[in-house]
Scaffold this motif. Sequence first.
Motif, mmCIF file in Angstrom:
data_model
loop_
_atom_site.group_PDB
_atom_site.id
_atom_site.type_symbol
_atom_site.label_atom_id
_atom_site.label_comp_id
_atom_site.label_asym_id
_atom_site.label_seq_id
_atom_site.Cartn_x
_atom_site.Cartn_y
_atom_site.Cartn_z
ATOM 1 N N LEU A 106 -78.539 71.070 -5.669
ATOM 2 C CA LEU A 106 -78.200 71.197 -4.073
ATOM 3 C C LEU A 106 -79.476 70.157 -3.707
ATOM 4 O O LEU A 106 -78.581 69.103 -2.830
ATOM 5 N N TRP A 107 -80.716 69.617 -3.718
ATOM 6 C CA TRP A 107 -81.895 69.416 -3.668
ATOM 7 C C TRP A 107 -81.181 67.831 -3.792
ATOM 8 O O TRP A 107 -81.324 66.432 -3.777
ATOM 9 N N ALA A 108 -80.555 67.871 -5.210
ATOM 10 C CA ALA A 108 -81.161 66.426 -5.734
ATOM 11 C C ALA A 108 -79.323 65.704 -5.640
ATOM 12 O O ALA A 108 -79.644 65.042 -5.265
ATOM 13 N N GLY A 109 -78.441 66.900 -5.982
ATOM 14 C CA GLY A 109 -76.989 66.114 -5.417
ATOM 15 C C GLY A 109 -76.927 65.597 -3.952
ATOM 16 O O GLY A 109 -76.815 64.567 -3.738
ATOM 17 N N LEU A 164 -74.577 71.685 -13.462
ATOM 18 C CA LEU A 164 -73.397 71.684 -12.282
ATOM 19 C C LEU A 164 -73.220 71.541 -11.037
ATOM 20 O O LEU A 164 -72.392 70.972 -9.897
ATOM 21 N N THR A 165 -74.566 72.336 -10.542
ATOM 22 C CA THR A 165 -74.297 72.448 -8.889
ATOM 23 C C THR A 165 -75.247 71.340 -8.653
ATOM 24 O O THR A 165 -74.307 69.826 -7.428
ATOM 25 N N GLU A 172 -68.716 66.272 -3.326
ATOM 26 C CA GLU A 172 -68.755 67.141 -1.901
ATOM 27 C C GLU A 172 -69.254 66.641 -0.696
ATOM 28 O O GLU A 172 -68.391 65.745 -0.062
ATOM 29 N N LYS A 173 -70.493 65.969 -1.030
ATOM 30 C CA LYS A 173 -70.956 64.931 0.143
ATOM 31 C C LYS A 173 -70.398 63.601 0.558
ATOM 32 O O LYS A 173 -71.181 63.318 1.831
ATOM 33 N N VAL A 196 -71.378 72.075 2.663
ATOM 34 C CA VAL A 196 -71.527 71.677 1.637
ATOM 35 C C VAL A 196 -71.774 73.383 0.601
ATOM 36 O O VAL A 196 -70.318 72.970 -0.341
ATOM 37 N N LEU A 197 -72.820 73.350 0.468
ATOM 38 C CA LEU A 197 -72.998 74.592 -0.655
ATOM 39 C C LEU A 197 -71.933 76.018 -0.290
ATOM 40 O O LEU A 197 -71.140 76.157 -2.078
ATOM 41 N N PRO A 198 -71.812 76.735 0.052
ATOM 42 C CA PRO A 198 -70.607 77.730 0.199
ATOM 43 C C PRO A 198 -68.739 77.078 -0.378
ATOM 44 O O PRO A 198 -68.235 77.274 -1.458
ATOM 45 N N ASN A 199 -68.692 75.491 -0.819
ATOM 46 C CA ASN A 199 -67.520 75.173 -1.188
ATOM 47 C C ASN A 199 -67.922 74.875 -2.829
ATOM 48 O O ASN A 199 -66.717 74.958 -3.243
ATOM 49 N N VAL A 200 -68.769 74.764 -3.605
ATOM 50 C CA VAL A 200 -69.081 73.996 -4.782
ATOM 51 C C VAL A 200 -69.985 76.295 -5.375
ATOM 52 O O VAL A 200 -69.728 75.865 -6.679
#
Length: 285
Positions: A106-109, A164-165, A172-173, A196-200
């Motif tokens: 999540l941090w990287a993406g 993958l995340t 998504e962003k 964003v996180l709940p959608n992935v």
Amino acid sequence: MSIQEAPRKAISRLSLHRTRWGLLVSTIFAVVVVLAAIFAPLVAPYPPAAVDLLNVNSAPSAAHLLGTDALGRDTLSRLIYGGRTALAGPIFVILLSTILGVLLGLWAGWAGGFIDAVITRVFDIVLAFPALLLAILAVALFGKGLTAPIIAMSIAYTPYIGRLTRQLVSGEKNRQYVSAYQVQGFAPGWVATRAVLPNVMGVVGSQTTQNFGYVLVELAALSFLGLGIQPPTPDWGSMINEGQSALVAGNFLPAFIPSLAVVLIVVSVNSIGGWLSDKLGDPFA
């Protein structure tokens, strides 16, 4: 309906019917194994370490449904109790690797740029080392048991979830709903974690389910080599190792039964994970 379309639709319905039955059987089997492991003291007919030298390598009977091993211990009881360690290890690995992988991915993406490049390179370095090799190295450094391999394999499987995340979050962003939140003044951290996180997480969850089977096999292999769970604690991997001596006496069940349990639970979990992947969509398809 044309003559050519009828056979195709019939085959499609038959395939779907078989898939549903396979998924149902896999789910029931996995649930039964988990429940048996949880309630082992109530389900197992004997204590797992109870030795009966008068029934060494005995064949299946009314007293011992799956026979006994080289020390006269009930194979069924050890199989049920062994499910505890065989399943607990992979569960801890999946939980730890998922938490680390999701946070780093999540941090990287979301951040992109330099942070994304650094985290991605770290993932690539970790992926260069097989999980089982890292587990063996951890055992060599910190001793035999389950704690060190779990930590090592959690690190080894983190990049699979993290990459993958990262890929999912990067896509998504750029969607309109993210821009709408940002225009309304929501903090970037809130948008990333709450929108964003709940959608992935659905797709990530299906991947973790499939990773479970691989982790189970690798931890069982570690116990088989004598580097994981130590006797007399029952574990499917160590049971396979101990069952080798019974093969000389013509008793194949002590080694075959735990091997079959490993295969069946891995197939069942992978079937469930494959179904989840199909339902939620495979980003690599």
